[in-house]
Design an enzyme around this catalytic site. Structure first.
Site, mmCIF file in Angstrom:
data_model
loop_
_atom_site.group_PDB
_atom_site.id
_atom_site.type_symbol
_atom_site.label_atom_id
_atom_site.label_comp_id
_atom_site.label_asym_id
_atom_site.label_seq_id
_atom_site.Cartn_x
_atom_site.Cartn_y
_atom_site.Cartn_z
ATOM 1 N N MET A 22 -20.294 80.113 79.625
ATOM 2 C CA MET A 22 -18.962 79.977 79.015
ATOM 3 C C MET A 22 -19.177 79.951 77.512
ATOM 4 O O MET A 22 -19.030 78.925 76.842
ATOM 5 C CB MET A 22 -18.296 78.681 79.514
ATOM 6 C CG MET A 22 -17.799 78.809 80.947
ATOM 7 S SD MET A 22 -17.482 77.205 81.713
ATOM 8 C CE MET A 22 -19.131 76.784 82.245
ATOM 9 N N MET A 27 -21.902 75.827 77.929
ATOM 10 C CA MET A 27 -20.687 75.837 77.106
ATOM 11 C C MET A 27 -21.063 75.714 75.632
ATOM 12 O O MET A 27 -21.950 74.925 75.289
ATOM 13 C CB MET A 27 -19.788 74.664 77.486
ATOM 14 C CG MET A 27 -19.454 74.603 78.970
ATOM 15 S SD MET A 27 -18.319 73.264 79.294
ATOM 16 C CE MET A 27 -18.185 73.348 81.083
ATOM 17 N N HIS A 36 -23.836 79.907 84.609
ATOM 18 C CA HIS A 36 -22.459 80.300 84.292
ATOM 19 C C HIS A 36 -22.256 80.175 82.777
ATOM 20 O O HIS A 36 -22.168 79.074 82.248
ATOM 21 C CB HIS A 36 -21.527 79.352 85.088
ATOM 22 C CG HIS A 36 -20.075 79.486 84.792
ATOM 23 N ND1 HIS A 36 -19.148 78.539 85.190
ATOM 24 C CD2 HIS A 36 -19.356 80.456 84.153
ATOM 25 C CE1 HIS A 36 -17.943 78.916 84.799
ATOM 26 N NE2 HIS A 36 -18.038 80.063 84.170
ATOM 27 N N ASP A 82 -15.143 78.206 91.670
ATOM 28 C CA ASP A 82 -15.593 77.109 90.804
ATOM 29 C C ASP A 82 -14.390 76.391 90.209
ATOM 30 O O ASP A 82 -13.551 77.009 89.558
ATOM 31 C CB ASP A 82 -16.457 77.725 89.689
ATOM 32 C CG ASP A 82 -17.054 76.692 88.737
ATOM 33 O OD1 ASP A 82 -16.960 75.489 89.017
ATOM 34 O OD2 ASP A 82 -17.620 77.121 87.708
ATOM 35 N N MET A 89 -12.639 81.501 88.727
ATOM 36 C CA MET A 89 -12.381 80.142 88.243
ATOM 37 C C MET A 89 -11.075 79.643 88.852
ATOM 38 O O MET A 89 -10.042 80.311 88.765
ATOM 39 C CB MET A 89 -12.272 80.116 86.716
ATOM 40 C CG MET A 89 -13.575 80.334 85.961
ATOM 41 S SD MET A 89 -14.914 79.242 86.454
ATOM 42 C CE MET A 89 -14.259 77.626 85.992
ATOM 43 N N ASP A 135 -23.819 75.035 84.051
ATOM 44 C CA ASP A 135 -22.700 75.378 83.175
ATOM 45 C C ASP A 135 -23.127 75.355 81.714
ATOM 46 O O ASP A 135 -23.522 74.317 81.189
ATOM 47 C CB ASP A 135 -21.552 74.381 83.379
ATOM 48 C CG ASP A 135 -20.801 74.637 84.672
ATOM 49 O OD1 ASP A 135 -20.344 75.770 84.872
ATOM 50 O OD2 ASP A 135 -20.687 73.693 85.480
ATOM 51 N N HIS A 139 -25.823 75.158 90.098
ATOM 52 C CA HIS A 139 -24.891 75.809 89.173
ATOM 53 C C HIS A 139 -25.054 75.160 87.797
ATOM 54 O O HIS A 139 -24.870 73.956 87.645
ATOM 55 C CB HIS A 139 -23.464 75.630 89.705
ATOM 56 C CG HIS A 139 -22.412 76.327 88.917
ATOM 57 N ND1 HIS A 139 -22.183 77.696 89.014
ATOM 58 C CD2 HIS A 139 -21.520 75.867 88.011
ATOM 59 C CE1 HIS A 139 -21.187 78.025 88.212
ATOM 60 N NE2 HIS A 139 -20.771 76.936 87.579
ATOM 61 N N SER A 173 -22.667 71.651 90.828
ATOM 62 C CA SER A 173 -22.601 71.894 89.388
ATOM 63 C C SER A 173 -23.228 70.735 88.625
ATOM 64 O O SER A 173 -22.766 69.599 88.703
ATOM 65 C CB SER A 173 -21.149 72.073 88.948
ATOM 66 O OG SER A 173 -21.093 71.990 87.534
HETATM 67 C C1 DX5 Z 1 -15.848 73.991 84.665
HETATM 68 C C2 DX5 Z 1 -17.184 74.343 85.233
HETATM 69 C C3 DX5 Z 1 -17.396 73.870 86.606
HETATM 70 C C4 DX5 Z 1 -17.296 72.382 86.795
HETATM 71 C C5 DX5 Z 1 -16.642 72.162 88.120
HETATM 72 O O1 DX5 Z 1 -15.603 74.721 83.540
HETATM 73 O O2 DX5 Z 1 -17.387 75.734 85.212
HETATM 74 O O3 DX5 Z 1 -18.618 74.361 87.145
HETATM 75 O O4 DX5 Z 1 -18.509 71.699 86.753
HETATM 76 O O5 DX5 Z 1 -16.386 70.820 88.265
HETATM 77 P P1 DX5 Z 1 -15.511 70.261 89.454
HETATM 78 O O6 DX5 Z 1 -16.166 70.658 90.730
HETATM 79 O O7 DX5 Z 1 -15.551 68.795 89.198
HETATM 80 O O8 DX5 Z 1 -14.144 70.851 89.307
HETATM 81 ZN ZN ZN Z 2 -19.128 76.576 86.327
#
Ligand code: DX5
Ligand code: ZN
Length: 216
Positions: free
Chosen positions: A68, A37, A66, A173, A137, A35, A33, A8
């Site tokens: 969010m 947000m 991903h 994840d 998740m 993320d 991956h 990630s």
């Molecule tokens: C959290 C993200 C994850 C995050 C995971 O909302 O979707 O992808 O980066 O991080 P770790 O592996 O540190 O839990």
């Molecule tokens: Zn993620």
């Protein structure tokens, strides 16, 4: 089963993203991956489609995006054009889920749905035959470095059963590290996302350690 590793980007050094992404690619990760947000669906903010397009130019590894964000439908085309290979949308978002899946497929991108820890898998059931990925998740979305929620294991197992013989990746994840990896894989996950664990120290060693644990 062939287990895929998806570091990630959230835990990368954003002042040195090109270096870190090349490190991910060079050391045999399967996906990056990414993320996304929006500060609304989750309290944190990351990057948008323009930045993803720039990163797309520096590595060839598939981008697993991903989302969010509260209104995924508005941005699917932009993330697809930016170079996403997989796009996953939260079932808790405000988007019309079917419209999101249609938009992703129309762009030639692999569609997936994500469930947060408090969301039941039954929400996903009507869409199963259209999905290429389900993301469970294992922490509340928003931040890296949180602890794995133990109840996730039963959910992963139930999801693997629900998938049956369909060609759907089961991704996990949040909180995946050297200690929790065995448990999620045994429960049926075949794509493991990991941020803080893989980016801490040496990526090559960490991915190697992941592969060793998976093969046990
Ligand atoms: C959290 C993200 C994850 C995050 C995971 O909302 O979707 O992808 O980066 O991080 P770790 O592996 O540190 O839990
Ligand atoms: Zn993620």
């Amino acid at each position: 089963m062939n287990i895929k590793i998806a570091p990630s980007m959230l835990s990368a050094d954003f002042a040195n993203l090109e270096r870190d992404l090349k490190e991910v690619e060079k050391n045999g990760a399967d996906y990056l991956h990414v993320d996304i947000m929006d500060g609304h669906f989750v309290p944190n903010i990351t990057i948008g489609p323009d930045q993803v397009a720039q990163l797309r130019k520096v590595v060839d590894i598939p981008f697993d995006v991903h989302l969010m964000i509260t209104e995924p439908l508005k941005y699917i085309d932009q993330f697809a054009d930016a170079g996403a290979d997989i796009i996953t949308v939260h079932v808790e978002s405000d988007g019309d889920i079917q419209a999101c899946l249609d938009a992703i497929v129309k762009k030639g991108v692999r569609p997936g749905l994500v469930v947060s820890p408090d969301t039941s898998l039954t929400v996903i059931e009507p869409y199963l035959d259209q999905l290429r990925m389900i993301l469970i998740m294992c922490v509340y979305p928003g931040f890296g470095g949180q602890s794995y929620i133990p109840a996730s294991t039963a959910k992963i197992r139930a999801c693997r059963q629900m998938i049956g013989n369909r060609n759907i990746d089961l991704q996990v994840d949040g909180g995946i590290n050297f200690n929790t990896l065995t448990e999620v894989v045994a429960a049926g996950a075949n794509v493991v996302v990991s941020g803080s664990c893989l980016f801490k120290g040496d990526m090559k060693e960490n991915i190697g350690q992941f592969r060793k644990i998976i093969q046990r």
